[in-house]
Design a protein around this motif. Structure first.
Motif, mmCIF file in Angstrom:
data_model
loop_
_atom_site.group_PDB
_atom_site.id
_atom_site.type_symbol
_atom_site.label_atom_id
_atom_site.label_comp_id
_atom_site.label_asym_id
_atom_site.label_seq_id
_atom_site.Cartn_x
_atom_site.Cartn_y
_atom_site.Cartn_z
ATOM 1 N N GLU A 145 57.068 27.936 37.000
ATOM 2 C CA GLU A 145 57.661 27.474 38.244
ATOM 3 C C GLU A 145 58.994 28.376 38.645
ATOM 4 O O GLU A 145 59.067 28.741 40.106
ATOM 5 C CB GLU A 145 58.111 25.951 38.072
ATOM 6 C CG GLU A 145 56.742 24.949 38.060
ATOM 7 C CD GLU A 145 57.347 23.724 38.082
ATOM 8 O OE1 GLU A 145 58.626 23.386 37.950
ATOM 9 O OE2 GLU A 145 56.477 22.653 37.962
ATOM 10 N N GLU A 148 57.309 31.662 40.297
ATOM 11 C CA GLU A 148 56.540 31.396 41.357
ATOM 12 C C GLU A 148 57.317 31.048 42.517
ATOM 13 O O GLU A 148 57.030 31.465 43.661
ATOM 14 C CB GLU A 148 55.279 30.383 40.933
ATOM 15 C CG GLU A 148 54.359 30.220 42.121
ATOM 16 C CD GLU A 148 53.182 29.403 41.599
ATOM 17 O OE1 GLU A 148 51.720 29.824 42.000
ATOM 18 O OE2 GLU A 148 53.134 28.189 41.068
ATOM 19 N N SER A 155 49.045 33.886 38.795
ATOM 20 C CA SER A 155 47.547 33.698 38.595
ATOM 21 C C SER A 155 46.926 33.901 39.937
ATOM 22 O O SER A 155 47.199 33.242 41.090
ATOM 23 C CB SER A 155 47.381 32.403 38.038
ATOM 24 O OG SER A 155 45.953 31.877 38.168
ATOM 25 N N GLU A 157 43.716 32.982 39.982
ATOM 26 C CA GLU A 157 42.711 31.496 40.261
ATOM 27 C C GLU A 157 43.466 30.230 41.078
ATOM 28 O O GLU A 157 42.697 29.536 41.533
ATOM 29 C CB GLU A 157 42.570 31.244 38.688
ATOM 30 C CG GLU A 157 41.513 32.022 38.233
ATOM 31 C CD GLU A 157 40.672 31.209 36.919
ATOM 32 O OE1 GLU A 157 40.885 30.345 36.662
ATOM 33 O OE2 GLU A 157 39.760 31.972 36.264
ATOM 34 N N LYS A 158 44.730 30.508 41.027
ATOM 35 C CA LYS A 158 45.592 29.408 41.666
ATOM 36 C C LYS A 158 45.558 29.786 43.082
ATOM 37 O O LYS A 158 45.775 28.850 43.771
ATOM 38 C CB LYS A 158 46.937 29.369 41.133
ATOM 39 C CG LYS A 158 47.079 29.005 39.747
ATOM 40 C CD LYS A 158 48.618 28.796 39.627
ATOM 41 C CE LYS A 158 49.371 27.607 40.417
ATOM 42 N NZ LYS A 158 50.645 27.403 40.016
ATOM 43 N N GLY A 204 40.797 33.212 44.919
ATOM 44 C CA GLY A 204 40.626 31.964 44.413
ATOM 45 C C GLY A 204 40.711 30.858 45.452
ATOM 46 O O GLY A 204 40.628 31.365 46.728
ATOM 47 N N ASN A 210 49.480 30.367 51.448
ATOM 48 C CA ASN A 210 49.216 31.535 50.719
ATOM 49 C C ASN A 210 49.181 32.705 51.882
ATOM 50 O O ASN A 210 49.656 33.871 51.705
ATOM 51 C CB ASN A 210 48.085 31.741 49.783
ATOM 52 C CG ASN A 210 48.161 30.608 48.680
ATOM 53 O OD1 ASN A 210 47.182 29.999 48.241
ATOM 54 N ND2 ASN A 210 49.331 30.547 47.910
ATOM 55 N N PRO A 248 46.147 28.731 33.771
ATOM 56 C CA PRO A 248 45.016 29.165 34.412
ATOM 57 C C PRO A 248 43.871 29.851 33.501
ATOM 58 O O PRO A 248 44.761 30.619 32.628
ATOM 59 C CB PRO A 248 45.201 29.854 35.847
ATOM 60 C CG PRO A 248 46.427 29.228 35.815
ATOM 61 C CD PRO A 248 47.363 29.171 34.539
#
Length: 349
Positions: A145, A148, A155, A157-158, A204, A210, A248
């Motif tokens: 966290e 990020e 990741s 995939e997130k 993803g 994003n 992930p």
């Protein structure tokens, strides 16, 4: 700034990043005047830079000491490491740079922005979690966290979006996943920020948040893996597997022990794979291949390899011959757009 549900988060991130940049600028000013501590920047070396980060006493220094020739200080006292320490490890015949860092979280619980800066500059991140911790799952969550929230996506995939602006050609979307927005919504958001020409890569289940982050280039993706250290302790594997449930699928993990060395042989292969590069051995006609490989992107073509050797060679080349896994037969003749495989020998003519 156009109103969007992610705008407030974006403002918070921008404010935090500006504060970090002011801090870095102040340190640089002090350094030039001779009044600051040694810098935190580590110049890259080898095929790629892997920055180890995590909580205090997780074993980052011990791992770097085991795998490299770096002169690190290994101590049970928390916060012993105050500055980054680089070292070189060898995997196959490739040199990888590992960087030991101070703890990601300060004693007061705040995030060490200087460690985050190191991570942003890295090619790969290795999060080290000590299995002697009372709560390794909590440590892993806090570490992920922390990076990020400060603009590092660990990741794909997130959900992640990359926006590469250009001068013409309109908007082109490349999908490497299923986004949670329509293309029309994406176009409206991009146009609201006056972005009319760009290549947009969507990974993803990406959201408009994003995309908005990508417009400002605030968020960067860094391939990441986790090292659960101290595998020599009782019940270490079960504790590691419990924490690893948070990860992930594109974030691999390793169970290892810096004390015994068990599992550390996996660090090289995992880091090399995440770097997404390949080794190419060049040779001149009638001569043996060079002993040192050329490190290029995994999808590099013969022309791109020639360009890295010499721009003039890329211009004048007619074809190449290759030996290895990428060849149907030894010395196969291929064109400039051919993509050799890792470990191939190439002779450019």
């Amino acid at each position: 700034m156009p109103k969007h549900k992610g705008t407030e988060k974006l403002r918070l991130w921008a404010t935090r990043r500006l504060a970090e940049l002011r801090e870095e600028s102040e340190r640089e000013r002090q350094r030039r005047s001779g009044g600051s501590r040694p810098g935190m920047f580590v110049e890259k070396a080898g095929a790629g830079q892997v920055v180890l980060l995590g909580p205090p006493n997780s074993g980052k220094s011990s791992i770097v000491a085991r795998l490299t020739n770096a002169k690190v200080t290994v101590s049970p006292i928390p916060y012993t490491t105050q500055l980054p320490v680089p070292g070189m490890m060898t995997y196959l015949d490739v040199k990888l740079q590992l960087v030991d860092t101070p703890p990601l979280l300060n004693p007061d619980g705040s995030v060490n922005s200087r460690v985050v800066a190191l991570a942003r500059n890295a090619d790969v991140i290795a999060v080290v979690i000590g299995l002697d911790s009372p709560e390794p799952t909590k440590d892993l969550t806090a570490s992920l966290e922390a990076i990020e929230d400060r603009g590092i996506a660990y990741s794909l995939e997130k959900g992640f979006v990359k926006v590469e602006r250009r001068t013409q050609g309109g908007l082109t979307f490349i999908y490497r996943g299923t986004p949670k927005f329509t293309e029309e919504e994406a176009r409206r958001l991009l146009n609201s920020y006056r972005v009319y020409n760009a290549v947009v890569e969507v990974y993803g289940p990406a959201t408009l948040d994003n995309l908005e982050e990508a417009i400002f280039s605030f968020k960067v993706y860094k391939p990441t893996f986790v090292i659960f250290n101290k595998a020599d302790l009782p019940a270490s594997e079960s504790r590691a597997r419990e924490a690893a449930r948070l990860l992930p699928r594109d974030v691999p993990w390793i169970l290892a022990s810096a004390e015994t060395g068990v599992g550390l042989s996996s660090v090289g292969p995992v880091a090399y794979r995440l770097l997404n590069v390949k080794r190419i051995y060049t040779k001149k006609p009638g001569q043996p291949p060079s002993p040192e490989p050329l490190i290029v992107k995994a999808d590099a073509t013969v022309r791109e390899i020639a360009e890295k050797i010499s721009p003039s060679l890329a211009t004048s080349m007619r074809y190449a011959r290759i030996w290895g896994k990428g060849a149907k037969y030894e010395g196969q003749r291929v064109g400039p757009d051919y993509v050799p495989q890792d470990g191939d020998v190439i002779e450019i003519r």
